[in-house]
Enzyme design. Structure first.
Site, PDB file in Angstrom:
ATOM      1  N   LYS A  54       0.841  -1.211   0.000  1.00  0.00           N
ATOM      2  CA  LYS A  54       0.000   0.000   0.000  1.00  0.00           C
ATOM      3  C   LYS A  54       0.871   1.254   0.000  1.00  0.00           C
ATOM      4  CE  LYS A  54      -3.818  -2.469   2.082  1.00  0.00           C
ATOM      5  NZ  LYS A  54      -4.484  -2.965   3.286  1.00  0.00           N
ATOM      6  N   GLN A  98      -4.899  -2.002   9.502  1.00  0.00           N
ATOM      7  CA  GLN A  98      -4.694  -3.286   8.828  1.00  0.00           C
ATOM      8  C   GLN A  98      -5.240  -4.426   9.687  1.00  0.00           C
ATOM      9  OE1 GLN A  98      -3.259  -3.698   5.666  1.00  0.00           O
ATOM     10  NE2 GLN A  98      -3.960  -5.801   5.928  1.00  0.00           N
ATOM     11  N   ASP A 121     -11.046   2.450   3.780  1.00  0.00           N
ATOM     12  CA  ASP A 121     -11.338   1.032   3.533  1.00  0.00           C
ATOM     13  C   ASP A 121     -12.828   0.828   3.254  1.00  0.00           C
ATOM     14  OD1 ASP A 121      -9.321  -0.853   3.409  1.00  0.00           O
ATOM     15  OD2 ASP A 121      -9.083  -0.989   5.584  1.00  0.00           O
TER      16      ASP A 121
END
Ligand code: NAD
Length: 288
Positions: A54, A98, A121
């Site tokens: 990422k 995460q 997200d």
């Protein structure tokens, strides 16, 4: 029939070039670079690889990114305090925690703490709710990435029958909402579903998001269906496997995604798009 391959790497590359171009205009208009903060807890090797990827994506398009790497012993309240600080930080437009998180951390409460406007997200209840109400804002990255792949095919999806295998909060459920929004008639199968084969066989679009290699055999697929394989399982020698029996299914489907190189790169491009979208609305609000 031999299916056409939906090459996620190639499509993502071209969408990354679009983002770089948008960013040039964004900076020329006097805005600062979009800022992404990633919180990584513990030392799960797969999570570390994902976070590195990422950051690399952010560097490649020119976003500013930071990673807060915390010990696996971090407490719920410490983690929530970190998120509160990032919510209040005007240099940060998007926040990503995460997953998976250690067992002592309540993941739902952590997602609830993220400012929905910085929830790149697209996991926050507010953003899933907006998608359910046909007012999508920040959309969950993997389902959004799948929709970008389907857009690439460019056919009319309204009225098509879609079957999703897997009903998780992060993939299967928002995937169903995306396809419903696109005008499909959606069936969502999961581990309690009876006779999955018969249900999937009716579908023009099949999305499998389970994490079981070889789960989807050619007998489940209607000739000419579009088959999207979200599943990723790491096997011997770190080889990645999807859910779909690719070699056999490609002779029946009209389009199919490979694993790796199908949905994975599209999830990452959706994250970059969401970060830019969050930056536009956040930096716009700061000027009010
Ligand atoms: P999850 O474990 O949270 O959910 C799996 C779902 O599959 C559940 O709803 C469960 O009911 C269902 N299921 C389990 N066994 C089944 C069976 N035999 N038949 C039908 N349904 C069954 O997983 P997740 O987070 O949704 O991820 C699913 C897969 O997608 C994993 O392999 C994950 O690694 C992968 N993934 C890939 C990407 C990507 O970018 N390509 C992104 C996210 C997840």
């Amino acid at each position: 029939m031999t299916a056409q391959i939906l090459d996620g790497n190639r499509i993502a590359k071209s969408l990354r070039a679009d983002i770089r171009q948008e960013l040039q205009q964004w900076q020329a208009d006097g805005h600062r670079l979009p800022g992404l903060a990633v919180i990584l807890v513990g030392n799960d090797p797969a999570s570390e690889i994902y976070v590195k990827g990422k950051r690399r994506d952010c560097d490649e398009v020119g976003f500013h990114s930071i990673v807060q790497h915390l010990s696996a012993n971090v407490t719920q309240s410490d983690l929530e305090a970190r998120i509160a600080a990032l919510n209040a930080d005007d240099s940060i437009d998007g926040i990503l925690v995460q997953t998976p998180l250690p067992d002592h951390i309540d993941e739902d409460r952590i997602i609830d703490c993220i400012d929905p406007n910085k929830d790149i997200d697209g996991f926050h209840a507010y953003n899933i709710g907006l998608l359910a109400l046909r007012r999508p804002a920040l959309r969950s990255c993997t389902p959004k990435g799948v929709m970008l792949l389907l857009e690439h095919i460019g056919c009319e999806f309204k009225g098509m029958d879609a079957a999703i295998i897997g009903a998780s909060n992060h993939v299967g459920r928002p995937m169903g909402l995306e396809l419903l929004l696109a005008g499909c008639t959606v069936t969502t199968a999961h581990k309690f579903t009876r006779d999955i084969a018969a249900k999937v066989k009716l579908a023009d679009i099949v999305v499998s998001a389970v994490g079981k290699p070889n789960l989807v055999p050619p007998e489940w697929i209607k000739p000419g269906a579009i088959v999207i394989d979200v599943g990723i399982t790491r096997g011997d020698n770190n080889k990645l496997h999807g859910d779909v029996q690719f070699d056999a299914v490609k002779d029946i489907a009209s389009w199919i995604t490979p694993v790796p190189g199908g949905v994975g790169p599209m999830t990452r491009i959706a994250l970059l798009q969401n970060t830019l979208q969050a930056a536009r609305s956040h930096q716009g609000r700061l000027k009010l």
